[in-house]
Design a protein around this motif. Structure first.
Motif, PDB file in Angstrom:
ATOM      1  N   LEU A   1       0.820  -1.211   0.000  1.00 14.00           N
ATOM      2  CA  LEU A   1       0.000   0.000   0.000  1.00 14.00           C
ATOM      3  C   LEU A   1       0.854   1.261   0.000  1.00 14.00           C
ATOM      4  N   ALA A   2       2.129   1.125   0.353  1.00 16.47           N
ATOM      5  CA  ALA A   2       3.047   2.264   0.245  1.00 16.47           C
ATOM      6  C   ALA A   2       3.540   2.401  -1.194  1.00 16.47           C
ATOM      7  N   VAL A   3       3.690   1.273  -1.882  1.00 12.88           N
ATOM      8  CA  VAL A   3       4.134   1.293  -3.283  1.00 12.88           C
ATOM      9  C   VAL A   3       3.037   1.860  -4.171  1.00 12.88           C
ATOM     10  N   PHE A   4       1.824   1.380  -3.959  1.00 12.99           N
ATOM     11  CA  PHE A   4       0.668   1.843  -4.727  1.00 12.99           C
ATOM     12  C   PHE A   4      -0.170   2.720  -3.807  1.00 12.99           C
ATOM     13  N   GLY A   5       0.127   3.982  -3.770  1.00 14.47           N
ATOM     14  CA  GLY A   5      -0.569   4.892  -2.863  1.00 14.47           C
ATOM     15  C   GLY A   5      -1.980   5.223  -3.298  1.00 14.47           C
ATOM     16  N   THR A   6      -2.185   5.346  -4.611  1.00 10.76           N
ATOM     17  CA  THR A   6      -3.499   5.744  -5.110  1.00 10.76           C
ATOM     18  C   THR A   6      -3.986   4.768  -6.171  1.00 10.76           C
ATOM     19  N   VAL A   7      -5.239   4.909  -6.525  1.00  7.75           N
ATOM     20  CA  VAL A   7      -5.821   4.096  -7.607  1.00  7.75           C
ATOM     21  C   VAL A   7      -5.054   4.361  -8.904  1.00  7.75           C
ATOM     22  N   GLY A   8      -4.659   5.605  -9.120  1.00  9.73           N
ATOM     23  CA  GLY A   8      -3.908   5.969 -10.324  1.00  9.73           C
ATOM     24  C   GLY A   8      -2.559   5.283 -10.402  1.00  9.73           C
ATOM     25  N   ASP A   9      -1.892   5.115  -9.261  1.00 13.32           N
ATOM     26  CA  ASP A   9      -0.607   4.407  -9.244  1.00 13.32           C
ATOM     27  C   ASP A   9      -0.792   2.959  -9.679  1.00 13.32           C
ATOM     28  N   LEU A  10      -1.840   2.330  -9.191  1.00  7.58           N
ATOM     29  CA  LEU A  10      -2.125   0.947  -9.561  1.00  7.58           C
ATOM     30  C   LEU A  10      -2.467   0.845 -11.040  1.00  7.58           C
ATOM     31  N   CYS A  11      -3.281   1.774 -11.540  1.00 10.15           N
ATOM     32  CA  CYS A  11      -3.638   1.784 -12.964  1.00 10.15           C
ATOM     33  C   CYS A  11      -2.406   1.979 -13.840  1.00 10.15           C
TER      34      CYS A  11
END
Length: 117
Positions: free
Chosen positions: A97-107
């Motif tokens: 969850l630190a690597v992918f902070g937001t939905v946009g990071d995951l996308c």
């Protein structure tokens, strides 16, 4: 006798195939975003969390998952399976969850991996 090559313009079909790839690239970000939201909503139901009215790319994954890293990893694994990205999956850090902070990071991560295929 008429030959098949006289009936079909193979150059036309080749050009169509080449240009259709560009249209798919333009739709890729929307398709990734839609799939990410779909799987987030499925797992939000597990948390018995009320459905979000909307999720933007700026929404925090930590807030959505209430710091439940295992549930996030399940969603992440499902997304990798959905996009057929399982082979060669790099290992995640201890705190995803630190690597992918937001939905946009995951996308952005999913889109980058799909384009690399």
């Amino acid at each position: 006798m008429v030959q098949v090559a006289d009936l079909y313009s193979f150059q036309h079909f080749k050009k169509e195939r080449e240009t259709s790839g560009g249209a798919a690239d333009k739709r890729l970000p929307a398709a990734v975003y839609r799939s990410v939201l779909y799987y987030i909503h499925l797992d939000a139901a597990v948390l018995q969390q009320p459905a979000f009215e909307y999720l933007s790319t700026q929404c925090s994954l930590r807030e959505i998952y209430r710091n439940n890293q295992l549930l996030f990893l399940r969603t992440f694994q499902t997304l990798l399976t959905h996009w057929k990205l399982i082979p060669g999956t790099p290992t995640l850090l201890e705190n995803p969850l630190a690597v992918f902070g937001t939905v946009g990071d995951l996308c952005a991560y999913i889109e980058k991996r799909v384009k690399a295929l």
